[in-house]
Scaffold this motif. Structure first.
Motif, short mmCIF file in Angstrom:
data_model
loop_
_atom_site.label_atom_id
_atom_site.label_comp_id
_atom_site.label_asym_id
_atom_site.label_seq_id
_atom_site.Cartn_x
_atom_site.Cartn_y
_atom_site.Cartn_z
N LYS A 152 0.83 -1.20 0.00
CA LYS A 152 0.00 0.00 0.00
C LYS A 152 0.86 1.25 0.00
O LYS A 152 0.60 2.21 -0.74
CB LYS A 152 -0.92 0.00 1.22
CG LYS A 152 -1.83 1.22 1.30
CD LYS A 152 -2.76 1.14 2.49
CE LYS A 152 -3.72 2.34 2.52
NZ LYS A 152 -4.66 2.26 3.66
N ASP B 270 -8.24 -0.57 2.25
CA ASP B 270 -7.79 -1.94 2.51
C ASP B 270 -8.90 -2.93 2.20
O ASP B 270 -8.66 -4.01 1.66
CB ASP B 270 -7.36 -2.09 3.98
CG ASP B 270 -6.11 -1.27 4.30
OD1 ASP B 270 -5.36 -0.95 3.36
OD2 ASP B 270 -5.90 -0.94 5.48
N TYR C 76 -9.01 -3.45 -1.50
CA TYR C 76 -7.91 -4.27 -2.00
C TYR C 76 -8.12 -5.74 -1.66
O TYR C 76 -7.89 -6.63 -2.49
CB TYR C 76 -6.58 -3.79 -1.41
CG TYR C 76 -5.38 -4.43 -2.06
CD1 TYR C 76 -4.85 -3.91 -3.23
CD2 TYR C 76 -4.80 -5.58 -1.53
CE1 TYR C 76 -3.77 -4.51 -3.86
CE2 TYR C 76 -3.73 -6.19 -2.15
CZ TYR C 76 -3.21 -5.65 -3.31
OH TYR C 76 -2.15 -6.26 -3.93
N TYR D 88 -3.51 -0.44 -5.12
CA TYR D 88 -3.98 0.81 -4.52
C TYR D 88 -3.67 1.93 -5.52
O TYR D 88 -2.68 1.87 -6.26
CB TYR D 88 -3.24 1.10 -3.22
CG TYR D 88 -3.57 0.16 -2.08
CD1 TYR D 88 -4.68 0.38 -1.28
CD2 TYR D 88 -2.75 -0.93 -1.79
CE1 TYR D 88 -4.98 -0.47 -0.22
CE2 TYR D 88 -3.04 -1.78 -0.73
CZ TYR D 88 -4.15 -1.55 0.04
OH TYR D 88 -4.44 -2.39 1.08
#
Length: 399
Positions: A32, A79, A82, A98
């Motif tokens: 990330k 998150d 993802y 991301y």
């Protein structure tokens, strides 16, 4: 306006770089952090979809199905988004990451690398520098499933020009319904069309589940959160006491230990779904993942969670609707406000407070005709909308 914006973004990007050691020490995912800086490994793709979070990530699969391709790159901000992309596209041709910060050198490099023909942003979350870079590269840009919150609408009306500054590169905005399209037209000169809500196009998969309590009314409370289970059990108490219904609870997240403690204090017979022998149960607690749609398919009445408390905004009301089940949700259902108003007006769904929930359940439980009328009405609405949405490829010029 672009110069002050880029000054702010540059400062933010530099601050982010300075904080990298703290992010790593705090345990933030390394992928990330790198992606946010613009360090993204990806090849060229025809379609680029930006899905803000988990719900939009799920919707991306429907978009690709409507477009008839898997040549896609998908970005997300959260998150949850993802993790959802990982679950859906693991092992497929689709690449995902991301999205980087809207720092011009980062988005310029990424836009050149992906070289997509179409950029489709789902619902909201637009990035001025990225959009401008993509447009200069000859990419067609569309905001799909567009909607606008009242607070955002007030801000854009108070400060004219901000909306067009952010969204000007788009070739078109496809709104969820005619009312939303009119709201957009009141604040922008961009081309706006009322296309429909793409969430209607999602087809939930379900397996066949049979419950021994064939003569009982089966109620499924799905995606429930803390405090909601007690609200729903209390509302169904008159039916439970008479053993006239089977209440299935499929909680959000793994909370079975907590709920087992709650159920043990109540005067009802209950079992875990995994125990199989549930003939004598009044309440079944689902302790397995991935079964919600199957449980909705098996029930007579559905209750959608996250809507009886004021912190979640409600969950997917179309999943039970697709299987022709009447849908009940609470007054805090705001995530599907573009849909619920129309559904309630046509009496295809029921909004109620915690105090009214018991009466609503009993009303539906006492009338098979009403259940079928409401459930089939919603199902027909979903199927009709699915047919309208099937021409997405033609609308964006990807055919």
């Amino acid at each position: 306006m672009i110069i002050p914006y880029n000054l702010l973004i540059t400062v933010y990007y530099l601050c982010y770089c300075c904080l990298l050691p703290f992010f790593l020490l705090a345990g933030k995912p390394r992928r990330k952090i790198l992606n946010r800086l613009g360090i993204i490994r990806a090849r060229r793709h025809k379609i680029w979809i930006h899905a803000v979070s988990g719900g939009e990530a799920v919707l991306s699969k429907t978009i690709l199905k409507l477009l008839g391709t898997d040549d896609a790159f998908i970005t997300t901000m959260s998150d949850n988004g993802y993790e959802t992309l990982e679950r859906i596209y693991a092992g497929s041709r689709v690449e995902y990451s991301y999205l980087c910060l809207d720092f011009f050198p980062a988005v310029f490099t990424l836009a050149r690398r992906i070289s997509s023909s179409f950029f489709l942003c789902l619902e909201h979350d637009s990035w001025p520098n990225l959009l401008r870079c993509l447009r200069r590269n000859g990419c067609q840009l569309f905001l799909l499933n567009a909607f606008i919150k009242k607070n955002d609408l007030d801000i854009f009306r108070r400060f004219p020009g901000i909306f067009d500054f952010i969204h000007k590169p788009y070739h078109g905005l496809l709104a969820q319904n005619p009312d939303t399209a009119e709201l957009f037209k009141s604040i922008t000169r961009l081309e706006v069309k009322a296309f429909g809500n793409l969430k209607y196009a999602s087809v939930p998969s379900a397996q066949k589940i049979k419950f021994p309590a064939a003569k009982k009314i089966i109620i499924c409370a799905g995606s429930t959160h803390d405090r909601e289970e007690k609200i729903i059990i209390d509302a169904a108490s008159s039916l439970l006491k008479k053993h006239a219904c089977l209440l299935i609870i499929a909680p959000r997240h793994s909370r079975c230990r907590e709920l087992s403690s709650l159920l043990s204090t109540l005067p009802y017979r209950w079992k875990l779904f995994s125990e199989k022998r549930t003939e004598a149960a009044d309440i079944i607690l689902c302790d397995q993942n991935g079964l919600l749609c199957s449980l909705y398919k098996a029930c007579d009445i559905s209750i959608v969670g996250g809507s009886f408390i004021d912190t979640r905004g409600g969950h997917n009301i179309l999943e039970p609707g697709y299987f022709g089940k009447p849908v009940i949700y609470g007054n805090f259902m705001v995530n599907y406000s573009e849909l619920t108003g129309e559904l309630e007006k046509k009496k295809m769904a029921f909004r109620c407070s915690a105090a009214e929930l018991g009466r609503t359940i009993e009303k539906l439980a006492s009338s098979k005709t009403l259940r079928e009328k409401c459930g089939q009405g919603l199902r027909k609405k979903i199927i009709t909308e699915q047919k309208k949405l099937s021409n997405l490829k033609k609308v964006i010029g990807a055919d």
